[in-house]
Design a protein around this motif. Sequence first.
Motif, PDB file in Angstrom:
ATOM      1  N   TYR A   1      -7.544   1.003  -5.810  1.00  7.57           N
ATOM      2  CA  TYR A   1      -8.129   1.948  -4.848  1.00  7.57           C
ATOM      3  C   TYR A   1      -8.326   1.284  -3.495  1.00  7.57           C
ATOM      4  O   TYR A   1      -8.917   0.217  -3.396  1.00  7.57           O
ATOM      5  N   VAL A   2      -7.828   1.926  -2.431  1.00  9.47           N
ATOM      6  CA  VAL A   2      -8.099   1.488  -1.064  1.00  9.47           C
ATOM      7  C   VAL A   2      -8.965   2.531  -0.374  1.00  9.47           C
ATOM      8  O   VAL A   2     -10.014   2.216   0.168  1.00  9.47           O
TER       9      VAL A   2
ATOM     10  N   GLN B   1     -10.387   2.475  -9.013  1.00 12.53           N
ATOM     11  CA  GLN B   1     -11.331   1.452  -8.558  1.00 12.53           C
ATOM     12  C   GLN B   1     -11.479   0.345  -9.587  1.00 12.53           C
ATOM     13  O   GLN B   1     -11.476  -0.841  -9.237  1.00 12.53           O
TER      14      GLN B   1
ATOM     15  N   ILE C   1      -3.426   3.594  -2.026  1.00 13.57           N
ATOM     16  CA  ILE C   1      -3.578   2.657  -3.137  1.00 13.57           C
ATOM     17  C   ILE C   1      -2.784   1.390  -2.857  1.00 13.57           C
ATOM     18  O   ILE C   1      -1.917   1.369  -1.989  1.00 13.57           O
ATOM     19  N   GLU C   2      -3.096   0.350  -3.620  1.00 16.40           N
ATOM     20  CA  GLU C   2      -2.280  -0.858  -3.625  1.00 16.40           C
ATOM     21  C   GLU C   2      -1.616  -0.955  -4.987  1.00 16.40           C
ATOM     22  O   GLU C   2      -2.267  -0.753  -6.018  1.00 16.40           O
TER      23      GLU C   2
ATOM     24  N   GLN D   1       0.848  -1.188   0.000  1.00 18.37           N
ATOM     25  CA  GLN D   1       0.000   0.000   0.000  1.00 18.37           C
ATOM     26  C   GLN D   1       0.885   1.240   0.000  1.00 18.37           C
ATOM     27  O   GLN D   1       1.937   1.271   0.656  1.00 18.37           O
TER      28      GLN D   1
END
Length: 121
Positions: A45-46, A40, A87-88, A3
């Motif tokens: 998206y986190v 997304q 984010i990842e 992340q």
Amino acid sequence: MTQYLLAVHGDVDEVAADTRTMEELQPLFEATARFNDKLQAEGAYVFAGGLQTIDQATTVDNTGAAPIVTDGPFVESKEYLGGFWVIEAPDLDAALAWAKEASRACQETVEVRPFQEEPEA
């Protein structure tokens, strides 16, 4: 996957002098929304959020004998944190690619920083 924080930095002087209308800002909001949708759709998206202006900040310091609560940011700076994405991404290069798109969308500088890994138990 790791992340990463994509931190949006704005210029304090520009914010104080910002005279842009909502009509002028709308394309930035729309570009940022498209960027969010892409994050997304691609599973990166986190979490994301925009922050209120720095005059809405409160700083808490409870490192001494008694807590101290003060208005505003702790440090004097020419920049402020205006918003962020978590984010990842598989690696730093992928995170940097996302940051380039983020910076283009929001028209601000974006800092990329990986989160610390959890220590093994």
